[in-house]
Motif scaffolding. Structure first.
Motif, short mmCIF file in Angstrom:
data_model
loop_
_atom_site.label_atom_id
_atom_site.label_comp_id
_atom_site.label_asym_id
_atom_site.label_seq_id
_atom_site.Cartn_x
_atom_site.Cartn_y
_atom_site.Cartn_z
N LYS A 66 47.82 61.61 31.08
CA LYS A 66 48.73 60.02 31.53
C LYS A 66 47.55 58.66 32.40
CE LYS A 66 52.75 59.36 33.95
NZ LYS A 66 51.97 57.99 34.61
N THR A 85 53.69 54.83 33.66
CA THR A 85 53.92 56.26 32.88
C THR A 85 53.77 56.10 30.97
OG1 THR A 85 55.94 54.39 31.65
CG2 THR A 85 56.40 55.85 33.36
N SER A 86 52.60 54.95 30.53
CA SER A 86 52.15 55.66 30.05
C SER A 86 50.97 56.56 29.54
CB SER A 86 51.73 54.26 29.22
OG SER A 86 49.92 53.78 29.98
N TYR A 125 52.94 54.19 24.70
CA TYR A 125 54.02 54.03 25.22
C TYR A 125 55.32 54.41 24.23
CZ TYR A 125 52.09 50.90 27.91
OH TYR A 125 50.98 50.37 28.84
N GLN A 129 59.05 54.44 28.20
CA GLN A 129 57.66 54.22 29.52
C GLN A 129 58.02 52.41 29.12
OE1 GLN A 129 55.11 56.50 27.71
NE2 GLN A 129 55.35 58.33 27.94
#
Length: 289
Positions: A66, A85-86, A125, A129
């Motif tokens: 994360k 959020t990738s 991603y 994301q």
């Protein structure tokens, strides 16, 4: 270019010329497009081959974690955040022949020495994301000791994305609006945007030529709507990255005494003596400590 940055740029040129012969890369100006001056941004069409893109992705698969964001300007501590959020992983510098060649190509194109760059970070991603708009420069003192500000960022797109995943500059100040149809995401319509295309590389500068931070370099990665996005990031600092400058009253370059006698302490005070957040290279010769 501002006078305080001239010395650093000159050193970069000398190092680059010594590196070019080690890379098979030939810079092709016809494949580079100037996208913007606010921020300064350029797109290199086909910078990476399909084979290089696939190789970088394969090096990252199975090792992704994360992605984090810097949360503390004093310590540089990173935390998990919904702003980003990738998932991603850092490679090792010159990890293999292909990685080494990519790093040499980046130095040739940007005219910034390899040693100033961080290791490549491979990012993935998936649907939905994203990375909210942020700056790549920072002020935490510990990180600045490792190489100073990130003067430039290169985003290399390793895959095509069916929809979304654009890189957007919300504070872009171009005179002519960028026209966008329905193939662009709503996020991309909030500023100047670049679609991810496999093999392309986006270079933008986080600092002005006078070494001050450029707020128009604010950028984000729009949410992926269809497909997935792979990219590789190279952050490039104003000086060699990874080694803290000496905290004592010393010179960090053998030519400091000569430069000081030539008046560079007054002409280039930031480089020579530093600032409150960034130690200079020639504090002893400039009698700044």
């Amino acid at each position: 270019m501002g006078s305080q940055n001239f010395l650093a740029f000159s050193f970069s040129l000398l190092l680059i010329f010594s590196q070019i012969s080690s890379s098979s890369f030939t810079f092709d100006p016809t494949r580079v497009t100037q996208l913007s001056w606010t921020p300064r941004a350029f797109l290199y069409n086909g910078f990476l081959s399909d084979e290089e893109c696939d190789h970088l992705i394969n090096l990252a698969k199975g090792k992704l974690e994360k992605s984090m964001v810097v949360a503390d300007d004093n310590s540089g501590e990173s935390i998990d955040s919904e702003e980003r959020t990738s998932s991603g992983v850092f490679l090792t510098k010159r990890q293999d022949d292909i990685v080494a060649n990519v790093e040499a190509k980046l130095a040739t194109w940007t005219f910034l020495p390899e040693e100033n760059g961080e290791a490549l970070q491979i990012l993935h991603y998936e649907n939905g994301q994203k990375y909210d708009p942020h700056f790549d420069y920072y002020y935490d003192k510990e990180t600045l000791k490792l190489g100073g500000h990130r003067i430039a960022t290169v985003l290399m797109y390793l895959s095509n994305v069916t929809k979304g995943g654009e890189t957007v500059f919300p504070m872009w100040k171009g005179k002519t609006p960028q026209l966008k149809d329905d193939t662009w995401s709503e996020c991309a319509k909030q500023g100047y945007a670049v679609k991810p295309r496999k093999g392309d590389a986006l270079l933008f500068f986080n600092l002005h030529p006078n070494a001050t931070t450029d707020p128009t370099s604010l950028h984000g990665s729009c949410p992926v709507i269809e497909g997935e996005k792979w990219s590789a990031t190279r952050w490039i600092h104003v000086r060699s990255f990874g080694k803290k400058q000496s905290d004592g009253c010393v010179d960090d370059h053998e030519s400091c005494e000569i430069w000081a006698k030539a008046g560079e302490c007054e002409k280039n005070p930031m480089y020579m003596m530093g600032s409150e957040t960034d130690l200079g290279y020639c504090r002893k010769s400039c009698k700044a400590c």
